[in-house]
Write an enzyme that holds these catalytic residues in place. Structure first.
Site, mmCIF file in Angstrom:
data_model
loop_
_atom_site.group_PDB
_atom_site.id
_atom_site.type_symbol
_atom_site.label_atom_id
_atom_site.label_comp_id
_atom_site.label_asym_id
_atom_site.label_seq_id
_atom_site.Cartn_x
_atom_site.Cartn_y
_atom_site.Cartn_z
ATOM 1 C CB CYS A 101 32.539 37.499 41.129
ATOM 2 S SG CYS A 101 32.409 36.783 42.749
ATOM 3 C CG HIS A 127 35.973 39.392 39.822
ATOM 4 N ND1 HIS A 127 35.684 39.990 41.028
ATOM 5 C CD2 HIS A 127 36.060 38.063 40.080
ATOM 6 C CE1 HIS A 127 35.597 39.053 41.967
ATOM 7 N NE2 HIS A 127 35.811 37.885 41.423
ATOM 8 C CE LYS A 134 40.844 34.085 42.057
ATOM 9 N NZ LYS A 134 40.063 35.100 41.334
ATOM 10 C CD GLN A 158 41.081 33.577 37.063
ATOM 11 O OE1 GLN A 158 41.729 32.574 36.779
ATOM 12 N NE2 GLN A 158 40.312 33.634 38.132
ATOM 13 C CG ASP A 218 41.549 41.848 37.944
ATOM 14 O OD1 ASP A 218 42.408 41.093 38.456
ATOM 15 O OD2 ASP A 218 40.323 41.695 38.111
HETATM 16 C C1 LIG Z 1 39.453 36.152 41.697
HETATM 17 C C2 LIG Z 1 39.398 37.396 40.890
HETATM 18 C C3 LIG Z 1 39.295 38.654 41.496
HETATM 19 C C4 LIG Z 1 39.134 38.840 42.976
HETATM 20 O O1 LIG Z 1 40.142 38.271 43.744
HETATM 21 P P1 LIG Z 1 39.992 38.304 45.346
HETATM 22 O O2 LIG Z 1 41.075 37.440 45.830
HETATM 23 O O3 LIG Z 1 38.626 37.764 45.661
HETATM 24 O O4 LIG Z 1 40.106 39.735 45.747
HETATM 25 C C5 LIG Z 1 39.284 39.755 40.677
HETATM 26 N N1 LIG Z 1 39.379 39.651 39.343
HETATM 27 C C6 LIG Z 1 39.478 38.460 38.727
HETATM 28 C C7 LIG Z 1 39.596 38.419 37.247
HETATM 29 C C8 LIG Z 1 39.483 37.303 39.480
HETATM 30 O O5 LIG Z 1 39.579 36.119 38.856
#
Ligand SMILES: *Cc1c(COP(=O)(O)O)cnc(C)c1O
Length: 413
Positions: A371, A130, A233, A210, A207
């Site tokens: 993104c 992302h 999320k 998800q 990260d």
């Molecule tokens: C949504 C997402 C982000 C960013 O999350 P934010 O709440 O916008 O900071 C980063 N990495 C992944 C894989 C995402 O799905």
């Protein structure tokens, strides 16, 4: 078509009834919400927790001696314990509240990066990150003279592990990688890759944006040094995220922002830093954020990731089968290990038109680069349409999506 057997044990109707936003008409049609990778809907318990906090307990935290401040402080710190348990961190000192994933990664890239990364060092990411796990590292490279390396993915969207290994070396200071791609649905074997990264002395950030709402998270089992996720999320509110860091590493990392709450003492000559995790929480925090997030976490744990995963896997298989059976529709991202995301393109139709037309049928999907522009470049396309699943989706939702896609072909054909 009958529901696959695995779905029968999961009372999806009971779960749906707890999400008030799902129960509405959009353009006169029942809402089918398939934009969960962008944000999930909120269960009533989350909405109630935030509302109750503002109705009864609102006060600034940590410094007050009055009843409301003590209550609010306790709720805020109890929420930290809920998050600790949710990700299986050793201690609440390792759990820093942030605004979102993006802020968590920026804290690491700035506070840890500026201290530990120098000219000629290397940062390794993957080709499916992302933007929030690309740009902060590019900025760090600009400041420090370090070099950004990118581990490639194959035509199905899976990470090429041998290429990843070849890019690891003595100069690799940081490996930053997603656990689950928001654009492709690829699941990345982050525990295995963390072991490889540690073998060359690199620090690892995962990260989990998800992954955190589809699988149980265990930061000790992953053994990563940093783990970030975003509350909105995981069925929680926006504006709240979590940065997990191993205690010794957070201890050795200077603060990111200065101000109130993050200090031990202040004189005009010098200030000292508060203990973890407060060193990284400057200023009045988003107090209702962790309270709402904790309610979301308790809700998810109450259902259990085993059930959620079984339901979502069956649904992904069903959706993949139905969508790939449509002529003129191609799924982008077919890695052997996938979860909950179906990105696709349709012959001769711009993804934006797909999104607009299915919206008229009450179906919410996302269209664009998600993104993850480098992922689109990798597949030579400007954008995809993306249907992404959550615990409350049903086979009927997929059937409606497929009908809406047929309608797109009718209108555009
Ligand atoms: C949504 C997402 C982000 C960013 O999350 P934010 O709440 O916008 O900071 C980063 N990495 C992944 C894989 C995402 O799905």
């Amino acid at each position: 078509m009958a529901a696959p057997g695995a779905l029968a044990t999961f009372d999806v109707a009971a779960i749906r009834s707890q999400f008030p936003a799902l129960d509405q008409l959009v353009h006169g049609k029942p809402l089918v919400y398939l934009d969960n990778a962008a944000t999930t809907q909120k269960p009533q318990v989350v909405i109630d927790a935030i509302r109750r906090y503002y109705e009864h307990d609102n006060a600034n935290i940590h410094r007050g001696v009055h009843a409301l401040s003590e209550r609010a402080s306790k709720m805020y710190e109890d929420a930290r314990e809920d998050v600790r348990a949710f990700i299986n961190a050793r201690s609440t000192t390792e759990v820093v509240f942030t605004r979102n994933t993006t802020e968590g990664i920026n804290i690491v890239a700035c506070a840890w990066g500026d201290e530990n990364v120098a000219a000629g060092d290397e940062i390794l990411i993957t080709a499916m990150e992302h933007h929030s796990n690309i740009v902060p590292w590019q900025q760090l490279c600009k400041r420090s003279g370090a070099i950004l390396k990118v581990a490639p993915i194959d035509d199905r969207g899976a990470l090429i592990v041998e290429a990843f290994e070849q890019l690891l070396g003595p100069r690799t200071k940081m490996v930053a990688m997603t656990q689950l791609s928001n654009a492709l649905g690829t699941v990345v074997p982050v525990a295995e890759l963390t072991t490889k990264a540690h073998a060359v002395g690199a620090t690892v950030l995962v990260d989990g944006s998800q992954a955190a709402y589809h699988f149980a998270t265990d930061v000790q089992a992953l053994n990563c040094d940093f783990f970030v996720f975003t509350g909105h999320k995981v069925y929680g509110p926006t504006g709240i995220g979590v940065l997990y860091g191993k205690e010794a590493i957070l201890e050795a990392t200077p603060p990111f922002m200065g101000g109130g709450d993050m200090i031990g003492s202040v004189t005009f000559e010098e200030s000292t830093w508060n203990v973890l995790p407060y060193k990284f929480e400057a200023g009045t925090p988003h107090i209702s954020g962790p309270i709402g997030l904790a309610a979301a976490i308790r809700f998810v744990r109450g259902i259990g990731f085993d059930s959620i995963h079984a339901h979502e896997s069956a649904l992904l298989a069903y959706a993949t089968e139905r969508i790939s059976a449509m002529p003129g529709v191609t799924i982008i991202g077919t890695a052997p290990v996938k979860a909950s995301v179906i990105s696709f393109v349709m012959d001769g139709i711009h993804p934006h038109d797909i999104g607009t037309i299915v919206d008229r049928e009450g179906v919410a999907v996302r269209t664009g680069h998600h993104c993850a522009q480098p992922v689109m470049d990798r597949f030579g396309i400007p954008a995809t349409a993306r249907a992404s699943l959550a615990m409350y989706n049903t086979t009927a939702d997929i059937d409606t999506l497929v009908r809406a896609l047929a309608r797109v072909q009718e209108v555009m054909g």
